[in-house]
Design a protein around this motif. Sequence first.
Motif, mmCIF file in Angstrom:
data_model
loop_
_atom_site.group_PDB
_atom_site.id
_atom_site.type_symbol
_atom_site.label_atom_id
_atom_site.label_comp_id
_atom_site.label_asym_id
_atom_site.label_seq_id
_atom_site.Cartn_x
_atom_site.Cartn_y
_atom_site.Cartn_z
ATOM 1 N N UNK A 189 1.968 -8.243 -4.980
ATOM 2 C CA UNK A 189 1.114 -7.675 -6.026
ATOM 3 C C UNK A 189 1.834 -6.544 -6.756
ATOM 4 N N UNK A 190 2.498 -5.679 -5.996
ATOM 5 C CA UNK A 190 3.272 -4.584 -6.603
ATOM 6 C C UNK A 190 4.404 -5.164 -7.443
ATOM 7 N N UNK A 236 3.805 5.537 -5.743
ATOM 8 C CA UNK A 236 3.638 5.496 -7.200
ATOM 9 C C UNK A 236 2.593 6.521 -7.643
ATOM 10 N N UNK A 237 1.462 6.542 -6.952
ATOM 11 C CA UNK A 237 0.386 7.472 -7.332
ATOM 12 C C UNK A 237 0.815 8.926 -7.186
ATOM 13 N N UNK A 277 -5.936 -2.477 -5.520
ATOM 14 C CA UNK A 277 -6.592 -2.059 -4.278
ATOM 15 C C UNK A 277 -5.999 -2.842 -3.116
ATOM 16 N N UNK A 278 -5.522 -2.155 -2.105
ATOM 17 C CA UNK A 278 -4.896 -2.763 -0.932
ATOM 18 C C UNK A 278 -3.893 -3.850 -1.317
ATOM 19 N N UNK A 295 0.822 -1.213 0.000
ATOM 20 C CA UNK A 295 0.000 0.000 0.000
ATOM 21 C C UNK A 295 0.853 1.258 0.000
ATOM 22 N N UNK A 296 1.928 1.255 0.765
ATOM 23 C CA UNK A 296 2.823 2.416 0.797
ATOM 24 C C UNK A 296 3.478 2.635 -0.570
ATOM 25 N N UNK A 297 3.902 1.556 -1.202
ATOM 26 C CA UNK A 297 4.515 1.682 -2.525
ATOM 27 C C UNK A 297 3.508 2.204 -3.545
#
Length: 201
Positions: free
Chosen positions: A41-42, A9-10, A35-36, A3-5
């Motif tokens: 996943x990243x 990115x955003x 999402x979350x 989530x932090x990454x």
Amino acid sequence: MGGNLLRLYKSHAHSIETFEGSHALKIHSKVLSLESPKLIDIDHVLVSQTGGASPNWPFPSALEYYRHASSDGVLPGIKVPYMAINAEDDPIVRLIPRPDEESTKASGWVVVAITKGGGHLGWFEDGEKRGETQKWIRKPALQWLRAVVEEFVREKGQGGRPTEVADGFTREIGRPEVGFKVVDAKDLPQGGKAAGLTQGL
């Protein structure tokens, strides 16, 4: 961590959108749709696709990227004293080569130290003053380096690269940028930075 990454990115999305023709732009909407996300996943959607240069990148999946980045394949080829320190609870490095595994023992030069806790790069402990932290990694790293320098004797044909001493520096032959020079404490600059000196740990 994922989530932090994604938040990071955003926060740079406007810059990424200017990368015309880039593979990063091709996966941009897929990254933004997460999402979350967990770290894997990243790694699957972003890092395995844009984490480096071709010919290796992009990878078909995070798992293929992890296999590529793993140290297991290179440990047997190490020909100089080498120590790796890792924590069992590292959230990033999930598979740690163990001291008794063939990939670790094959070289004969590798020592793997594993701590029970510490996370990823968790080399800190309480300092002498309240609220102060210090790096505990310095002590074992310096002990290892001292042992290598004081106790290690290379036998003929034992590997490694040949060295020469020039201008007070011990350097690899043919690679003048790789070397070291022992400096007496009294000769070290006091305060500030000094050109040509690098401090580690």
